[in-house]
Design a protein around this motif. Structure first.
Motif, mmCIF file in Angstrom:
data_model
loop_
_atom_site.group_PDB
_atom_site.id
_atom_site.type_symbol
_atom_site.label_atom_id
_atom_site.label_comp_id
_atom_site.label_asym_id
_atom_site.label_seq_id
_atom_site.Cartn_x
_atom_site.Cartn_y
_atom_site.Cartn_z
ATOM 1 N N TYR A 57 76.977 32.154 39.621
ATOM 2 C CA TYR A 57 77.399 31.685 38.298
ATOM 3 C C TYR A 57 76.714 30.365 38.030
ATOM 4 O O TYR A 57 77.216 29.299 38.382
ATOM 5 C CB TYR A 57 78.921 31.508 38.243
ATOM 6 C CG TYR A 57 79.446 31.314 36.850
ATOM 7 C CD1 TYR A 57 79.476 32.371 35.964
ATOM 8 C CD2 TYR A 57 79.904 30.071 36.428
ATOM 9 C CE1 TYR A 57 79.962 32.193 34.673
ATOM 10 C CE2 TYR A 57 80.386 29.897 35.143
ATOM 11 C CZ TYR A 57 80.417 30.967 34.270
ATOM 12 O OH TYR A 57 80.899 30.792 32.991
ATOM 13 N N ASP A 88 65.136 31.923 38.052
ATOM 14 C CA ASP A 88 65.751 32.778 39.063
ATOM 15 C C ASP A 88 65.380 32.323 40.464
ATOM 16 O O ASP A 88 66.156 32.458 41.405
ATOM 17 C CB ASP A 88 65.312 34.236 38.861
ATOM 18 C CG ASP A 88 66.119 34.921 37.777
ATOM 19 O OD1 ASP A 88 67.139 34.350 37.358
ATOM 20 O OD2 ASP A 88 65.738 36.021 37.341
ATOM 21 N N ARG A 124 74.996 35.431 31.780
ATOM 22 C CA ARG A 124 75.589 36.193 32.871
ATOM 23 C C ARG A 124 77.112 36.133 32.824
ATOM 24 O O ARG A 124 77.698 35.261 32.219
ATOM 25 C CB ARG A 124 75.096 35.650 34.212
ATOM 26 C CG ARG A 124 73.588 35.732 34.372
ATOM 27 C CD ARG A 124 73.128 35.047 35.633
ATOM 28 N NE ARG A 124 71.674 35.091 35.778
ATOM 29 C CZ ARG A 124 71.010 34.508 36.762
ATOM 30 N NH1 ARG A 124 71.667 33.828 37.686
ATOM 31 N NH2 ARG A 124 69.698 34.597 36.827
ATOM 32 N N ARG A 177 72.474 40.679 27.999
ATOM 33 C CA ARG A 177 71.113 40.166 28.073
ATOM 34 C C ARG A 177 70.270 40.624 26.894
ATOM 35 O O ARG A 177 69.459 39.855 26.355
ATOM 36 C CB ARG A 177 70.469 40.626 29.390
ATOM 37 C CG ARG A 177 69.106 40.012 29.642
ATOM 38 C CD ARG A 177 68.633 40.345 31.052
ATOM 39 N NE ARG A 177 69.531 39.791 32.042
ATOM 40 C CZ ARG A 177 69.500 38.532 32.455
ATOM 41 N NH1 ARG A 177 68.610 37.689 31.944
ATOM 42 N NH2 ARG A 177 70.335 38.109 33.371
#
Length: 325
Positions: free
Chosen positions: A39, A32, A125, A165
């Motif tokens: 994306y 992250d 995602r 997730r």
């Protein structure tokens, strides 16, 4: 053949949970922090929806040539495509007995689980789906006559593709909980599971140490590449590349249990071992390159997460320039 050090007998629940907790923290924090974007996929592919045309550049996929525009302008053009926002990713995970070994910071099996966790984090995602097929050495077949030891039959377990997730985390835990059986998984047959039935264009990832002969898995990967972007993740331990000078070293084949003693003080033996290992890895890289698959090598003694970040960054840079690899 591998030294018996740090070779485990299976995935114990306590160790698996500890490894998964550590991986979750590493993946979430580092990926992250280093791979920002709305994306961010591991293989940010060009998609399948038709877009504009542009002039051909060295490295472009010739299968995307725009022949009508090329004929009109007499200059080679390729058709750009719009990235798919809902991507389906399938993992072919090899958990042969040779993966249950490691002399670095991690076991090879743990690096495989780490790669699965990172892939799930990167692709889950935007409504994407991720699934897996997992191959192990399996259980013994029916006993043979005359008292011969039965062979181990490879087993393939399918984990259906789901989005979300929570489902991705469940897939990682399911893969981590699969016990490694004796023998070797049939990597070619495992990859072929992703070829049948044909699926919509997506991403296919093959995770293995690729110690099986290339002729067993090369053709299935080439077939898989016809419809999908393919990434091959090769997991390597440093002792598979060279032997240390430690005197007499007990060496065991993790797939058969056969034990040998090797005199590592002999420099000629160490040199021959290193040359044979280098030739083997070169053959693996050559076969993957011929199949058109992207190739990422992860080691048990290095920062595998940093290697993945560098790979993703290189893929993004190549896509930005309009190249396919």
């Amino acid at each position: 053949m591998t030294p018996p050090a740090r070779r485990s007998t299976g995935a114990t629940p306590g160790r698996s949970e500890a490894v998964l907790s550590r991986l979750q923290l590493l993946v979430t924090r580092k990926l992250d922090g280093l791979l920002q974007g709305d994306y961010a996929g591991l293989l940010p592919g060009p998609g399948s929806e038709a877009g504009e045309s542009r002039e051909y550049r060295p490295g472009d996929d010739v299968r995307r040539m725009d022949w009508p525009v090329t004929a009109r302008t007499t200059t080679p053009h390729v058709r750009r495509t719009v990235a798919d926002r809902e991507l389906e990713t399938w993992l072919a995970v090899d958990l042969s007995a040779s993966l249950d070994f490691g002399t670095g910071q991690w076991l090879k099996r743990e690096v495989v689980i780490a790669a699965v966790a990172a892939l799930a984090h990167l692709t889950v995602r935007g409504g994407n789906r991720i699934g897996a097929v997992v191959g192990t050495g399996g259980a013994p077949s029916a006993p043979r006559r005359w008292g011969r030891t039965p062979d181990a039959v490879p087993v393939v377990r399918r984990l259906p593709a789901r989005s979300g997730r929570k489902e991705a985390q469940g897939l990682v835990r399911a893969v981590a909980g699969i016990e490694i059986g004796p023998g070797r998984a049939d990597l070619g047959a495992l990859v072929d599971v992703l070829n049948r039935p044909p699926r919509r264009r997506g991403v296919a990832v093959v995770i293995s140490d690729f110690l099986a002969p290339p002729e067993q898995w090369g053709r299935p990967i080439r077939k898989l590449r016809v419809r999908h972007d393919v990434l091959a993740i090769e997991v390597v331990d440093p002792r598979e590349l060279d032997l240390p000078d430690v005197g007499v070293l007990p060496v065991v084949d993790p797939e058969t249990g056969e034990l040998h003693e090797v005199q590592t003080a002999d420099p000629r033996l160490r040199r021959r071992y290193a040359e044979a290992a280098a030739a083997q890895r070169a053959a693996i890289a050559r076969e993957l390159r011929a199949a058109g698959a992207a190739h990422l090598r992860l080691r048990t003694d290095t920062d595998w997460l940093l290697d993945m970040v560098r790979f993703v960054a290189a893929q993004r840079h190549a896509r930005t320039r309009g190249t396919t690899r």
